[in-house]
Design a protein around this motif. Structure first.
Motif, PDB file in Angstrom:
ATOM      1  N   PHE A  56       0.838  -1.199   0.000  1.00 12.82           N
ATOM      2  CA  PHE A  56       0.000   0.000   0.000  1.00 12.82           C
ATOM      3  C   PHE A  56       0.873   1.250   0.000  1.00 12.82           C
ATOM      4  CE2 PHE A  56      -2.097   3.360   2.516  1.00 12.82           C
ATOM      5  CZ  PHE A  56      -3.193   3.606   1.714  1.00 12.82           C
ATOM      6  N   TYR A  57       1.855   1.304   0.901  1.00  9.73           N
ATOM      7  CA  TYR A  57       2.731   2.471   0.978  1.00  9.73           C
ATOM      8  C   TYR A  57       3.552   2.626  -0.299  1.00  9.73           C
ATOM      9  CZ  TYR A  57       1.587   2.805   5.936  1.00  9.73           C
ATOM     10  OH  TYR A  57       0.933   2.931   7.129  1.00  9.73           O
ATOM     11  N   ASP A  58       4.038   1.512  -0.853  1.00  7.28           N
ATOM     12  CA  ASP A  58       4.832   1.588  -2.089  1.00  7.28           C
ATOM     13  C   ASP A  58       4.000   2.167  -3.244  1.00  7.28           C
ATOM     14  OD1 ASP A  58       7.021   0.534  -0.793  1.00  7.28           O
ATOM     15  OD2 ASP A  58       6.770  -1.500  -1.614  1.00  7.28           O
ATOM     16  N   ILE A  59       2.760   1.701  -3.379  1.00  8.68           N
ATOM     17  CA  ILE A  59       1.896   2.202  -4.454  1.00  8.68           C
ATOM     18  C   ILE A  59       1.583   3.682  -4.236  1.00  8.68           C
ATOM     19  CG2 ILE A  59      -0.452   2.049  -5.418  1.00  8.68           C
ATOM     20  CD1 ILE A  59      -0.199  -1.031  -5.024  1.00  8.68           C
ATOM     21  N   CYS A  60       1.285   4.064  -2.992  1.00 10.30           N
ATOM     22  CA  CYS A  60       0.991   5.473  -2.708  1.00 10.30           C
ATOM     23  C   CYS A  60       2.218   6.350  -2.946  1.00 10.30           C
ATOM     24  CB  CYS A  60       0.469   5.635  -1.279  1.00 10.30           C
ATOM     25  SG  CYS A  60      -1.165   4.921  -1.046  1.00 10.30           S
ATOM     26  N   TRP A  61       3.381   5.829  -2.593  1.00 13.01           N
ATOM     27  CA  TRP A  61       4.626   6.572  -2.830  1.00 13.01           C
ATOM     28  C   TRP A  61       4.838   6.790  -4.329  1.00 13.01           C
ATOM     29  CZ3 TRP A  61       7.539   9.858  -0.638  1.00 13.01           C
ATOM     30  CH2 TRP A  61       8.819  10.115  -1.104  1.00 13.01           C
ATOM     31  N   GLN A  62       4.575   5.738  -5.122  1.00  9.01           N
ATOM     32  CA  GLN A  62       4.710   5.844  -6.574  1.00  9.01           C
ATOM     33  C   GLN A  62       3.691   6.846  -7.139  1.00  9.01           C
ATOM     34  OE1 GLN A  62       7.189   4.523  -8.374  1.00  9.01           O
ATOM     35  NE2 GLN A  62       6.370   5.612 -10.161  1.00  9.01           N
ATOM     36  N   LEU A  63       2.457   6.813  -6.628  1.00 10.10           N
ATOM     37  CA  LEU A  63       1.434   7.777  -7.067  1.00 10.10           C
ATOM     38  C   LEU A  63       1.871   9.196  -6.744  1.00 10.10           C
ATOM     39  CD1 LEU A  63      -1.833   5.927  -5.932  1.00 10.10           C
ATOM     40  CD2 LEU A  63      -1.065   6.295  -8.293  1.00 10.10           C
ATOM     41  N   ASN A  64       2.524   9.371  -5.605  1.00 13.09           N
ATOM     42  CA  ASN A  64       3.030  10.688  -5.219  1.00 13.09           C
ATOM     43  C   ASN A  64       4.128  11.138  -6.170  1.00 13.09           C
ATOM     44  OD1 ASN A  64       5.237  12.276  -3.479  1.00 13.09           O
ATOM     45  ND2 ASN A  64       3.160  12.822  -2.802  1.00 13.09           N
ATOM     46  N   LYS A  65       5.047  10.233  -6.509  1.00 11.28           N
ATOM     47  CA  LYS A  65       6.139  10.586  -7.432  1.00 11.28           C
ATOM     48  C   LYS A  65       5.604  10.954  -8.810  1.00 11.28           C
ATOM     49  CE  LYS A  65       9.408   7.491  -7.476  1.00 11.28           C
ATOM     50  NZ  LYS A  65      10.403   6.424  -7.246  1.00 11.28           N
ATOM     51  N   THR A  70      -1.105  12.983  -3.161  1.00  7.11           N
ATOM     52  CA  THR A  70      -0.303  13.644  -2.138  1.00  7.11           C
ATOM     53  C   THR A  70      -0.934  13.320  -0.784  1.00  7.11           C
ATOM     54  OG1 THR A  70       0.668  15.755  -1.461  1.00  7.11           O
ATOM     55  CG2 THR A  70      -1.596  15.810  -2.277  1.00  7.11           C
ATOM     56  N   HIS A  71      -0.415  13.911   0.263  1.00  2.48           N
ATOM     57  CA  HIS A  71      -1.035  13.671   1.573  1.00  2.48           C
ATOM     58  C   HIS A  71      -2.243  14.586   1.740  1.00  2.48           C
ATOM     59  CE1 HIS A  71       0.564  17.405   3.246  1.00  2.48           C
ATOM     60  NE2 HIS A  71       1.632  17.136   2.513  1.00  2.48           N
ATOM     61  N   GLY A  72      -3.273  14.076   2.421  1.00  4.91           N
ATOM     62  CA  GLY A  72      -4.444  14.884   2.693  1.00  4.91           C
ATOM     63  C   GLY A  72      -4.232  15.719   3.945  1.00  4.91           C
ATOM     64  N   GLN A  73      -5.283  16.451   4.315  1.00  5.48           N
ATOM     65  CA  GLN A  73      -5.201  17.257   5.532  1.00  5.48           C
ATOM     66  C   GLN A  73      -4.880  16.359   6.713  1.00  5.48           C
ATOM     67  OE1 GLN A  73      -9.004  19.154   5.782  1.00  5.48           O
ATOM     68  NE2 GLN A  73      -8.447  20.733   4.320  1.00  5.48           N
ATOM     69  N   ASN A  74      -4.075  16.837   7.616  1.00  9.44           N
ATOM     70  CA  ASN A  74      -3.678  16.127   8.843  1.00  9.44           C
ATOM     71  C   ASN A  74      -2.901  14.840   8.573  1.00  9.44           C
ATOM     72  OD1 ASN A  74      -5.151  18.088  10.271  1.00  9.44           O
ATOM     73  ND2 ASN A  74      -7.016  16.867  10.077  1.00  9.44           N
ATOM     74  N   ASN A  75      -2.528  14.587   7.337  1.00  7.53           N
ATOM     75  CA  ASN A  75      -1.786  13.378   6.952  1.00  7.53           C
ATOM     76  C   ASN A  75      -2.527  12.086   7.314  1.00  7.53           C
ATOM     77  OD1 ASN A  75       0.353  14.787   5.827  1.00  7.53           O
ATOM     78  ND2 ASN A  75       1.375  14.968   7.798  1.00  7.53           N
ATOM     79  N   ASP A  76      -3.848  12.164   7.452  1.00  5.47           N
ATOM     80  CA  ASP A  76      -4.638  10.975   7.784  1.00  5.47           C
ATOM     81  C   ASP A  76      -5.003  10.160   6.549  1.00  5.47           C
ATOM     82  OD1 ASP A  76      -4.609  11.733  10.413  1.00  5.47           O
ATOM     83  OD2 ASP A  76      -6.589  12.672  10.354  1.00  5.47           O
ATOM     84  N   LEU A  97     -10.130  11.480  -0.797  1.00  6.64           N
ATOM     85  CA  LEU A  97      -9.188  11.031   0.221  1.00  6.64           C
ATOM     86  C   LEU A  97      -9.369   9.539   0.408  1.00  6.64           C
ATOM     87  CD1 LEU A  97      -9.914  13.822   2.865  1.00  6.64           C
ATOM     88  CD2 LEU A  97      -8.002  13.765   1.249  1.00  6.64           C
ATOM     89  N   PHE A  98      -8.285   8.821   0.623  1.00  7.07           N
ATOM     90  CA  PHE A  98      -8.427   7.382   0.864  1.00  7.07           C
ATOM     91  C   PHE A  98      -7.316   6.875   1.786  1.00  7.07           C
ATOM     92  CE2 PHE A  98      -5.019   5.716  -1.847  1.00  7.07           C
ATOM     93  CZ  PHE A  98      -4.840   6.724  -2.780  1.00  7.07           C
ATOM     94  N   TYR A  99      -7.648   5.811   2.478  1.00  8.09           N
ATOM     95  CA  TYR A  99      -6.659   5.119   3.299  1.00  8.09           C
ATOM     96  C   TYR A  99      -7.174   3.710   3.559  1.00  8.09           C
ATOM     97  CZ  TYR A  99      -2.606   4.768   6.248  1.00  8.09           C
ATOM     98  OH  TYR A  99      -1.381   4.429   6.747  1.00  8.09           O
ATOM     99  N   ALA A 100      -6.273   2.748   3.493  1.00  6.97           N
ATOM    100  CA  ALA A 100      -6.663   1.345   3.632  1.00  6.97           C
ATOM    101  C   ALA A 100      -6.877   0.960   5.094  1.00  6.97           C
ATOM    102  CB  ALA A 100      -5.583   0.453   3.023  1.00  6.97           C
ATOM    103  N   ARG A 101      -7.748  -0.021   5.278  1.00  5.76           N
ATOM    104  CA  ARG A 101      -7.885  -0.693   6.574  1.00  5.76           C
ATOM    105  C   ARG A 101      -7.174  -2.029   6.450  1.00  5.76           C
ATOM    106  NH1 ARG A 101     -14.153  -0.087   8.627  1.00  5.76           N
ATOM    107  NH2 ARG A 101     -14.200   2.188   8.663  1.00  5.76           N
TER     108      ARG A 101
END
Length: 192
Positions: A56-65, A70-76, A97-101
């Protein structure tokens, strides 16, 4: 004796149909979809049910690059912007905004999402969540074709396809919240 057996059989048949008729449309839909054994593990942007926290973090990091997220408000949450088809409708840009459970084994079991208009303000009546709700539902139907959304007895708006359930609700004047869940995990973890 034979009359007694027929009587018991009639009671069983009546009870069976009574129980079946008491099930809600939602319960019937979930049972039907899970029994279909169809799997829909893909969520979006290459994210899938069952991926690890690291993936999850690797894919989000790639999406950021790539400038997609990017990060949402409060980095949540992770944030992406959905542009309207009509570029003159800049106020209709949606913030997603999205984040995995994750489960105890750090595998994705669901995805929390929030949608709002980027130009939202309390005085912009056209940009309130009640106006955004049908837009989000249409967007989700395009991303995840299949069954339509239904409204349950407790007013939840739900779409179920195979193992994937999408639940939509108005969270505030600004936000629509969406939860995409893997029903196989949800019901198996409840049984254990």
């Amino acid at each position: 004796m034979r009359t007694f057996k027929i009587y018991k059989l009639l009671i069983f048949i009546f009870s069976f149909f009574l129980i079946q008729s008491c099930q809600s449309d939602y319960t019937k839909l979930v049972k039907k979809e899970l029994a279909s054994n169809k799997r829909y593990d893909s969520i979006f942007h290459g994210l899938k049910f069952g991926q690890t926290r690291k993936e999850f973090y690797d894919i989000c990091w790639q999406l950021n690059k790539e400038g997609v997220a990017t990060h949402g408000q409060n980095n949540d949450y992770v944030q992406t912007i959905l542009e309207p088809k009509d570029s003159t409708q800049a106020t209709k840009r949606m913030v997603m905004l999205f984040y995995a459970r994750f489960n105890a084994y750090n595998k994705i079991t669901a995805m929390d999402m929030k949608f709002s208009y980027s130009a939202w303000a309390p005085w912009n009546k056209d940009l309130q969540s009640d106006k955004l709700l049908p837009v989000v539902k249409d967007t989700l139907l395009k991303w995840y074709p299949g069954n339509e959304f239904i409204t349950t007895k407790n007013n939840a708006i739900v779409k179920v396809d195979g193992n994937r359930q999408i639940q939509v609700k108005i969270e505030s004047d600004r936000d629509i919240s969406v939860l995409i869940e893997n029903l196989e995990y949800k019901y198996n973890s409840l049984v254990k």
